[in-house]
Design a protein around this motif. Structure first.
Motif, short mmCIF file in Angstrom:
data_model
loop_
_atom_site.label_atom_id
_atom_site.label_comp_id
_atom_site.label_asym_id
_atom_site.label_seq_id
_atom_site.Cartn_x
_atom_site.Cartn_y
_atom_site.Cartn_z
N PHE A 1 -29.48 81.61 52.29
CA PHE A 1 -28.89 82.05 53.38
C PHE A 1 -27.37 81.45 52.82
O PHE A 1 -27.18 80.43 52.34
N LEU A 2 -26.25 82.34 53.06
CA LEU A 2 -24.98 81.95 52.77
C LEU A 2 -24.02 82.18 53.89
O LEU A 2 -24.11 83.43 54.46
N GLY A 3 -23.48 81.21 54.74
CA GLY A 3 -22.50 81.77 55.76
C GLY A 3 -21.28 80.65 56.02
O GLY A 3 -21.27 79.78 55.07
N VAL A 4 -20.59 80.87 57.10
CA VAL A 4 -19.72 80.12 57.46
C VAL A 4 -19.96 79.50 59.01
O VAL A 4 -20.41 80.12 59.83
N GLY A 5 -19.23 78.33 59.23
CA GLY A 5 -19.57 77.71 60.44
C GLY A 5 -18.34 76.67 60.98
O GLY A 5 -17.49 76.34 60.16
N ILE A 6 -18.45 76.42 62.14
CA ILE A 6 -17.49 75.41 62.70
C ILE A 6 -18.17 74.55 63.72
O ILE A 6 -19.41 74.94 64.29
N LEU B 1 -18.65 75.90 54.85
CA LEU B 1 -19.46 76.72 54.12
C LEU B 1 -21.00 76.22 54.20
O LEU B 1 -21.12 75.25 53.74
N HIS B 2 -21.80 77.14 54.83
CA HIS B 2 -23.15 76.86 54.91
C HIS B 2 -24.17 77.38 54.02
O HIS B 2 -24.40 78.73 53.91
N LEU B 3 -24.58 76.63 53.05
CA LEU B 3 -25.69 77.04 51.92
C LEU B 3 -27.14 76.48 52.51
O LEU B 3 -27.13 75.25 52.73
N PHE C 1 -46.57 75.12 55.96
CA PHE C 1 -45.54 74.28 55.84
C PHE C 1 -44.19 75.15 55.59
O PHE C 1 -44.31 75.71 54.43
N THR C 2 -43.25 74.95 56.35
CA THR C 2 -41.85 75.57 56.20
C THR C 2 -40.65 74.67 56.16
O THR C 2 -40.02 74.66 57.15
N PRO C 3 -40.46 74.03 55.05
CA PRO C 3 -39.43 73.08 55.03
C PRO C 3 -38.09 73.85 54.52
O PRO C 3 -38.10 75.13 53.96
N PHE C 4 -36.90 73.08 54.89
CA PHE C 4 -35.58 73.73 54.27
C PHE C 4 -34.76 72.52 53.81
O PHE C 4 -35.09 71.55 54.02
N GLY C 5 -33.58 72.86 53.12
CA GLY C 5 -32.69 72.16 52.65
C GLY C 5 -31.39 72.97 52.78
O GLY C 5 -31.43 74.03 52.51
N GLU C 6 -30.54 72.32 53.36
CA GLU C 6 -28.96 72.94 53.40
C GLU C 6 -27.91 71.80 53.14
O GLU C 6 -28.23 70.67 53.03
N VAL C 7 -26.80 72.52 52.88
CA VAL C 7 -25.49 71.73 52.39
C VAL C 7 -24.43 72.43 53.40
O VAL C 7 -24.38 73.69 53.21
N ARG C 8 -23.63 71.86 53.84
CA ARG C 8 -22.65 72.14 54.65
C ARG C 8 -21.35 71.57 53.85
O ARG C 8 -21.15 70.02 54.07
N ILE C 9 -20.38 72.19 53.40
CA ILE C 9 -19.19 71.60 52.80
C ILE C 9 -17.97 72.25 53.35
O ILE C 9 -18.01 73.64 53.31
#
Length: 184
Positions: free
Chosen positions: A67-72, A89-91, A100-108
């Motif tokens: 997933f790739l998006g933008v946020g505030i 920017l949200h990746l 089992f459904t884990p996730f990892g994310e980065v917001r920069i």
């Protein structure tokens, strides 16, 4: 008593959550963010800062994993009535291992308050499926927030205190983050 009810609810959600990957197309997030940090000052005084607020991200799910998006977002530190307002920017990557459904994310991105500065927030967590298009996310991570602070010099001259502004410097704080949210 409340603690036991919450624990039982989380166990029931985990046991009944069917592992379903997000589908290709538009995807949005609405999160409740909590950031915590303890600061130590010159005289061994420790103060714990609690920021709490909401954030939203919108973007595109390229495949079941990326997933790739933008946020505030907006977070408030109530004790000093200070805010963090990041634009980022949200990746995100969603994985599936059986049920089992884990996730990892980065917001920069950029902190729009306190003179501006970096905003960086990596997190890992678990996604609970609630129906065909809705998921509940619980994650933990870090939030690195940059801002500018004024440096002052205090002096005492002839019975009068004099306050003189010297300069502004960049400051970075690292906070422990807990996030609870939904994706749609």
């Amino acid at each position: 008593m409340k603690r036991y009810i919450i624990i039982m609810l989380l166990i029931a959600m985990a046991a009944t959550a069917m592992a379903r990957q997000p589908e290709r197309g538009y995807r949005g997030f609405l999160d409740w963010n909590n950031d915590i940090a303890t600061e130590r000052y010159d005289d061994d005084l420790k103060i714990t800062n609690y920021y709490s607020g909401i954030s939203t991200s919108h973007g595109y799910q390229f495949n079941p994993n990326i997933f790739l998006g933008v946020g505030i977002g907006v977070e408030n530190y109530r004790s000093l009535n200070r805010y963090i307002i990041p634009a980022y920017l949200h990746l995100r990557t969603d994985q599936k291992f059986g049920i089992f459904t884990p996730f990892g994310e980065v917001r920069i991105g950029y902190n729009l308050t306190d003179g501006g500065g970096i905003y960086f927030s990596p997190a890992i967590g678990y996604r609970f499926n609630w129906g065909r298009k809705l998921g509940v996310n619980l994650g933990v991570g870090l939030t690195v927030k940059g801002n500018k602070v004024d440096i002052y010099e205090f002096s005492y001259y002839d019975g009068t205190y004099i306050i003189q502004s010297l300069k502004r410097k960049n400051e970075t704080k690292c906070l422990f983050a807990i996030r609870l949210g939904i994706d749609f």
